[in-house]
Design a protein around this motif. Sequence first.
Motif, PDB file in Angstrom:
ATOM      1  N   TRP A  82       0.843  -1.199   0.000  1.00 56.26           N
ATOM      2  CA  TRP A  82       0.000   0.000   0.000  1.00 56.26           C
ATOM      3  C   TRP A  82       0.877   1.247   0.000  1.00 56.26           C
ATOM      4  CZ3 TRP A  82      -2.798   3.125   4.128  1.00 56.26           C
ATOM      5  CH2 TRP A  82      -3.783   3.929   3.535  1.00 56.26           C
ATOM      6  N   GLN A 119      -5.967   1.801   4.917  1.00 55.80           N
ATOM      7  CA  GLN A 119      -5.621   0.561   4.232  1.00 55.80           C
ATOM      8  C   GLN A 119      -6.873  -0.282   3.991  1.00 55.80           C
ATOM      9  OE1 GLN A 119      -3.327  -2.093   6.613  1.00 55.80           O
ATOM     10  NE2 GLN A 119      -2.766  -3.450   4.919  1.00 55.80           N
ATOM     11  N   PRO A 173      -6.890  -6.465   3.522  1.00 50.92           N
ATOM     12  CA  PRO A 173      -5.689  -5.811   4.034  1.00 50.92           C
ATOM     13  C   PRO A 173      -4.863  -6.793   4.843  1.00 50.92           C
ATOM     14  CG  PRO A 173      -7.586  -5.177   5.352  1.00 50.92           C
ATOM     15  CD  PRO A 173      -8.110  -6.021   4.231  1.00 50.92           C
ATOM     16  N   GLN A 182       2.132  -2.344   5.440  1.00 49.91           N
ATOM     17  CA  GLN A 182       0.749  -2.419   4.987  1.00 49.91           C
ATOM     18  C   GLN A 182       0.677  -2.991   3.572  1.00 49.91           C
ATOM     19  OE1 GLN A 182      -0.188   1.743   5.892  1.00 49.91           O
ATOM     20  NE2 GLN A 182      -1.616   1.001   7.441  1.00 49.91           N
TER      21      GLN A 182
END
Length: 238
Positions: A82, A119, A173, A182
């Motif tokens: 991310w 996220q 996620p 992330q």
Amino acid sequence: MAISELQLPQGVAPHEFPSPPLLADALAEVTVARLRQALEANGQASLVVSGGRSPVMFFQALARQAGFDWSQVTITLADERWVPVGHADSNEGLVKRYLLQGPVSKARFISLYHATHTQAEAAEAADRALAALAGIDVLILGMGDDGHTASLFPQSPGLAEALDEHNPRRCVPMTAPAVPLQRLSMTRALLATARFPVLSIQGAGKLDTLRAALAGGEIAEMPVRAFLKAPLDIYWCP
């Protein structure tokens, strides 16, 4: 130790090569062959690849494949960091630099990264984007030394949901033990739909990890275990 010496489940096919370039070329050839079969059968095809540093040679070999029409092929990622596409850790950035070049640039690319506030929101946006993916014809997975694949990391919050075979989500996620922490990952349920799944690994260390995964145990301890069953082709080189 060679991969042929491992006790693989029935229907799992090992392929061993003396060097990374030869593995990359062979994997590129079989990928195009399988995509061509899908195009002939359905008029469209899909390819899901993994990021990180290992796939670069494969991406380059795939981009060199001649005589193949990529215009009806959809390409996306099994997982993503991310981070913005321009970031050095972006898997999408890697794919755009090394794979979506020349004839391959005609393929449709589904991005998993979205610049959302959280996220979780990014995973939801990626989940919606992946609704346009009409199944997975070819899936190329990698594997970490901890037994993770895609971004399905041991002990990550949300791993149970990600590994749930009945989870309707396509993307969730995840948290990695290394920077960037992330991540976004396709779920086990979606990855398991692949018609031609491949695990591509290099080095003696990865062979040791594979041996440990094959020895049995909880899937959550080494998530790659969820995919070590037929149909699966394993490509390995020292």
